[in-house]
Design a protein around this motif. Sequence first.
Motif, PDB file in Angstrom:
ATOM      1  N   LEU A   1      72.775  30.247 -18.932  1.00  0.00           N
ATOM      2  CA  LEU A   1      74.276  29.612 -19.167  1.00  0.00           C
ATOM      3  C   LEU A   1      73.587  29.265 -20.827  1.00  0.00           C
ATOM      4  O   LEU A   1      75.391  28.573 -21.355  1.00  0.00           O
ATOM      5  CB  LEU A   1      75.432  28.380 -18.096  1.00  0.00           C
ATOM      6  CG  LEU A   1      76.610  28.544 -18.811  1.00  0.00           C
ATOM      7  CD1 LEU A   1      77.102  29.234 -18.283  1.00  0.00           C
ATOM      8  CD2 LEU A   1      76.626  26.859 -17.505  1.00  0.00           C
ATOM      9  N   HIS A   2      73.189  28.720 -20.789  1.00  0.00           N
ATOM     10  CA  HIS A   2      72.609  27.907 -22.392  1.00  0.00           C
ATOM     11  C   HIS A   2      71.249  27.930 -22.948  1.00  0.00           C
ATOM     12  O   HIS A   2      70.123  27.377 -22.856  1.00  0.00           O
ATOM     13  CB  HIS A   2      73.043  26.078 -21.998  1.00  0.00           C
ATOM     14  CG  HIS A   2      72.858  25.158 -23.232  1.00  0.00           C
ATOM     15  ND1 HIS A   2      73.737  24.221 -23.282  1.00  0.00           N
ATOM     16  CD2 HIS A   2      72.553  25.650 -24.379  1.00  0.00           C
ATOM     17  CE1 HIS A   2      73.584  23.949 -24.581  1.00  0.00           C
ATOM     18  NE2 HIS A   2      72.805  24.438 -25.186  1.00  0.00           N
ATOM     19  N   ILE A   3      71.174  28.745 -24.217  1.00  0.00           N
ATOM     20  CA  ILE A   3      70.209  29.055 -24.910  1.00  0.00           C
ATOM     21  C   ILE A   3      70.848  29.138 -26.241  1.00  0.00           C
ATOM     22  O   ILE A   3      71.903  29.275 -26.428  1.00  0.00           O
ATOM     23  CB  ILE A   3      69.870  30.255 -24.203  1.00  0.00           C
ATOM     24  CG1 ILE A   3      68.456  30.577 -24.499  1.00  0.00           C
ATOM     25  CG2 ILE A   3      70.413  31.773 -24.619  1.00  0.00           C
ATOM     26  CD1 ILE A   3      67.512  31.607 -24.248  1.00  0.00           C
ATOM     27  N   CYS A   4      69.559  29.077 -26.703  1.00  0.00           N
ATOM     28  CA  CYS A   4      69.472  29.237 -28.580  1.00  0.00           C
ATOM     29  C   CYS A   4      68.606  30.711 -28.645  1.00  0.00           C
ATOM     30  O   CYS A   4      67.995  30.281 -28.951  1.00  0.00           O
ATOM     31  CB  CYS A   4      69.507  27.612 -29.530  1.00  0.00           C
ATOM     32  SG  CYS A   4      70.541  26.717 -28.612  1.00  0.00           S
ATOM     33  N   CYS A   5      69.844  31.202 -29.750  1.00  0.00           N
ATOM     34  CA  CYS A   5      68.953  33.065 -30.036  1.00  0.00           C
ATOM     35  C   CYS A   5      69.057  33.003 -30.769  1.00  0.00           C
ATOM     36  O   CYS A   5      68.672  34.746 -31.176  1.00  0.00           O
ATOM     37  CB  CYS A   5      69.377  33.813 -28.555  1.00  0.00           C
ATOM     38  SG  CYS A   5      70.598  34.462 -28.010  1.00  0.00           S
ATOM     39  N   TYR A   6      70.032  32.481 -31.668  1.00  0.00           N
ATOM     40  CA  TYR A   6      70.490  33.102 -33.380  1.00  0.00           C
ATOM     41  C   TYR A   6      68.689  32.473 -33.999  1.00  0.00           C
ATOM     42  O   TYR A   6      69.120  32.144 -35.358  1.00  0.00           O
ATOM     43  CB  TYR A   6      71.371  32.654 -33.402  1.00  0.00           C
ATOM     44  CG  TYR A   6      72.230  33.286 -35.125  1.00  0.00           C
ATOM     45  CD1 TYR A   6      72.104  34.484 -35.708  1.00  0.00           C
ATOM     46  CD2 TYR A   6      73.213  32.564 -35.315  1.00  0.00           C
ATOM     47  CE1 TYR A   6      72.247  34.390 -36.811  1.00  0.00           C
ATOM     48  CE2 TYR A   6      74.356  32.781 -36.991  1.00  0.00           C
ATOM     49  CZ  TYR A   6      73.518  34.161 -37.260  1.00  0.00           C
ATOM     50  OH  TYR A   6      74.029  34.535 -38.269  1.00  0.00           O
TER      51      TYR A   6
ATOM     52  N   ALA B   1      66.965  26.188 -34.864  1.00  0.00           N
ATOM     53  CA  ALA B   1      65.744  27.083 -34.249  1.00  0.00           C
ATOM     54  C   ALA B   1      65.688  27.741 -33.013  1.00  0.00           C
ATOM     55  O   ALA B   1      65.909  26.536 -32.168  1.00  0.00           O
ATOM     56  CB  ALA B   1      64.590  26.055 -34.946  1.00  0.00           C
ATOM     57  N   SER B   2      65.398  28.958 -33.206  1.00  0.00           N
ATOM     58  CA  SER B   2      66.106  29.565 -31.589  1.00  0.00           C
ATOM     59  C   SER B   2      64.808  30.333 -31.315  1.00  0.00           C
ATOM     60  O   SER B   2      63.989  30.918 -31.823  1.00  0.00           O
ATOM     61  CB  SER B   2      67.388  30.567 -32.326  1.00  0.00           C
ATOM     62  OG  SER B   2      68.025  29.718 -32.575  1.00  0.00           O
ATOM     63  N   VAL B   3      65.039  31.105 -30.546  1.00  0.00           N
ATOM     64  CA  VAL B   3      63.918  31.768 -30.024  1.00  0.00           C
ATOM     65  C   VAL B   3      64.372  32.915 -29.404  1.00  0.00           C
ATOM     66  O   VAL B   3      65.777  33.836 -29.765  1.00  0.00           O
ATOM     67  CB  VAL B   3      63.579  31.709 -27.921  1.00  0.00           C
ATOM     68  CG1 VAL B   3      63.341  30.258 -28.326  1.00  0.00           C
ATOM     69  CG2 VAL B   3      64.366  31.241 -26.886  1.00  0.00           C
TER      70      VAL B   3
ATOM     71  N   LEU C   1      66.803  26.829 -24.076  1.00  0.00           N
ATOM     72  CA  LEU C   1      65.185  27.029 -24.682  1.00  0.00           C
ATOM     73  C   LEU C   1      65.970  26.779 -26.384  1.00  0.00           C
ATOM     74  O   LEU C   1      67.087  27.877 -26.748  1.00  0.00           O
ATOM     75  CB  LEU C   1      65.023  28.311 -24.391  1.00  0.00           C
ATOM     76  CG  LEU C   1      64.076  28.600 -23.443  1.00  0.00           C
ATOM     77  CD1 LEU C   1      64.133  29.926 -22.994  1.00  0.00           C
ATOM     78  CD2 LEU C   1      63.382  27.211 -23.042  1.00  0.00           C
ATOM     79  N   PHE C   2      65.024  26.089 -27.654  1.00  0.00           N
ATOM     80  CA  PHE C   2      64.914  26.331 -28.643  1.00  0.00           C
ATOM     81  C   PHE C   2      63.535  26.207 -29.202  1.00  0.00           C
ATOM     82  O   PHE C   2      62.899  26.150 -28.895  1.00  0.00           O
ATOM     83  CB  PHE C   2      66.098  25.591 -29.638  1.00  0.00           C
ATOM     84  CG  PHE C   2      65.375  23.633 -29.228  1.00  0.00           C
ATOM     85  CD1 PHE C   2      65.268  23.780 -29.839  1.00  0.00           C
ATOM     86  CD2 PHE C   2      65.945  23.644 -27.966  1.00  0.00           C
ATOM     87  CE1 PHE C   2      65.130  21.812 -29.789  1.00  0.00           C
ATOM     88  CE2 PHE C   2      66.323  22.447 -27.672  1.00  0.00           C
ATOM     89  CZ  PHE C   2      65.171  21.622 -29.099  1.00  0.00           C
ATOM     90  N   SER C   3      63.134  26.512 -30.380  1.00  0.00           N
ATOM     91  CA  SER C   3      61.784  26.645 -30.915  1.00  0.00           C
ATOM     92  C   SER C   3      61.547  26.065 -31.395  1.00  0.00           C
ATOM     93  O   SER C   3      60.271  26.134 -32.042  1.00  0.00           O
ATOM     94  CB  SER C   3      61.825  27.981 -31.374  1.00  0.00           C
ATOM     95  OG  SER C   3      62.315  28.244 -32.849  1.00  0.00           O
ATOM     96  N   ASP C   4      61.125  24.464 -31.708  1.00  0.00           N
ATOM     97  CA  ASP C   4      61.391  24.180 -32.631  1.00  0.00           C
ATOM     98  C   ASP C   4      60.305  22.828 -31.471  1.00  0.00           C
ATOM     99  O   ASP C   4      60.174  21.430 -32.797  1.00  0.00           O
ATOM    100  CB  ASP C   4      62.302  22.956 -33.679  1.00  0.00           C
ATOM    101  CG  ASP C   4      62.790  22.868 -33.263  1.00  0.00           C
ATOM    102  OD1 ASP C   4      63.645  21.975 -31.831  1.00  0.00           O
ATOM    103  OD2 ASP C   4      63.879  22.062 -34.286  1.00  0.00           O
ATOM    104  N   THR C   5      60.066  22.469 -30.363  1.00  0.00           N
ATOM    105  CA  THR C   5      59.424  21.590 -30.055  1.00  0.00           C
ATOM    106  C   THR C   5      58.687  21.670 -28.900  1.00  0.00           C
ATOM    107  O   THR C   5      59.094  22.697 -28.065  1.00  0.00           O
ATOM    108  CB  THR C   5      60.174  20.378 -29.271  1.00  0.00           C
ATOM    109  OG1 THR C   5      60.691  20.972 -28.285  1.00  0.00           O
ATOM    110  CG2 THR C   5      61.557  19.891 -30.196  1.00  0.00           C
ATOM    111  N   PRO C   6      57.216  21.105 -28.646  1.00  0.00           N
ATOM    112  CA  PRO C   6      56.579  21.915 -28.380  1.00  0.00           C
ATOM    113  C   PRO C   6      56.712  22.304 -26.928  1.00  0.00           C
ATOM    114  O   PRO C   6      56.967  22.596 -25.573  1.00  0.00           O
ATOM    115  CB  PRO C   6      55.551  20.894 -27.902  1.00  0.00           C
ATOM    116  CG  PRO C   6      55.760  20.705 -29.993  1.00  0.00           C
ATOM    117  CD  PRO C   6      57.195  20.086 -29.813  1.00  0.00           C
TER     118      PRO C   6
END
Length: 436
Positions: free
Chosen positions: A88-93, A101-103, A311-316
């Motif tokens: 239901l919740h992801i960052c993908c742009y 920052a997205s995946v 999910l987003f891409s800027d943290t380990p």
Amino acid sequence: MNRREFLSTPLIPHALAASPAFAQATPRYDTVIKGGHVIDVGNRINQQMDVAVLGGKVARVDRNIPAAEGKTSVDVSGYYVTPGLIDLHICCYYTNPAVTASVIADHHCLPSGVTTCCDGGTAGANNFEDFKKIIDRSKMRILSFLNIAAPGAESSRAEQYPSQFKVKLAADTAKKYPNIVVGFKTGHYGGKFDETRTPWASIDSTLEAGRLTGLPILADFTPMPAQGKFPARSYREFLLEKLRPGDIVTHCLASRYPFLMEDGKLNPDVNKARERGVKFDLGHAAGSFVLRLVVPAVQQGFIPDTISADLFSDTPVTVGINLANVMSKFLCLGVPLEDVIRRTTVNPAQIIHRPELGNLSVGSTADIAVFEIVKGNFAYRGSGGGKIRGDRKLQCVMTLFGGEIVYDHPYGLSVPLWEDIPKDSRYWADTNRQKW
């Protein structure tokens, strides 16, 4: 013969091929998924069943569908079969460096059995058309909560400025794309309030867009103390007065929410909100799974209505997780598998008003996930430090989207043994054979 033709033509031992009974068999389905334990909460199925697919749709769910009735038959004995999961919740742009920052959704979701995800407000009305280019070329289904701030979740913090809350524009965009936009997002609004930056400006604007369209809002909220003539912006008012039935509290187990009282008991306002129809979404991300808060909440029976990874891409931390990982954490906290599947299939489908998703009903899109539960010694990190230990891990081994196998690792359940493939088969010349 191309790869798809090869895989849909079973490699038949010569003795069987010569059998009159076999020669008379005519496949009725494209694919038969055989021998798995089906968990389809929407249809109250939790037992061993076979699933047949035809023309990208679920054609039959039954106790014993003969393998010969499928052009392809995949033996999934010992595995769990579920509807394709919904995150239901992801960052993908991911093509816009100005926003969160997205995946790449396909890369992170399909390997964890997720066939539908909802972008959580990365894009706003101003850049939704650009974001839609990603949606249109994705292998999986991407839906969107549209940010009430027209520029989206920009690093310039457009979400902080009420002048950017374009209610009519957001509503018009949602009406233009009803098959994609499932609601509106408000988030990250705080700081110093004044006559132009009132405490509830973001929430109220987002709610108005929801009223104009009949859609829910996804609310990322931070309680704030009183400031001058402005009274406190409280969790209670947020839950019990502002939000409507069907609206969603995301990051619901984040430490900024007082969902636990000082004595460690669950805040009674949470149950009151649930009685009103307010929904609670996990939105794991980097800060919404603090174990010293999550564990006592789960022990008291508070499990989010939807389990999402954000999910987003800027943290380990977030790079290392996917939805299957987050689901495994709940399994190891004692939540039954069926309840975990409920919160990643039928529940999110109902919340976003997509009843055709999250189930294996005959005629529904054949979005299917196949999982195993790996037994062993595992540890799962909390987003605020510490870890829990568990004896199981949920691992996706196959994903079908619209009836097509789009992920088949690590075991290659649908792939024949190399020595069974004729040396002169065109299969060997097909450079696209390992798409998944």
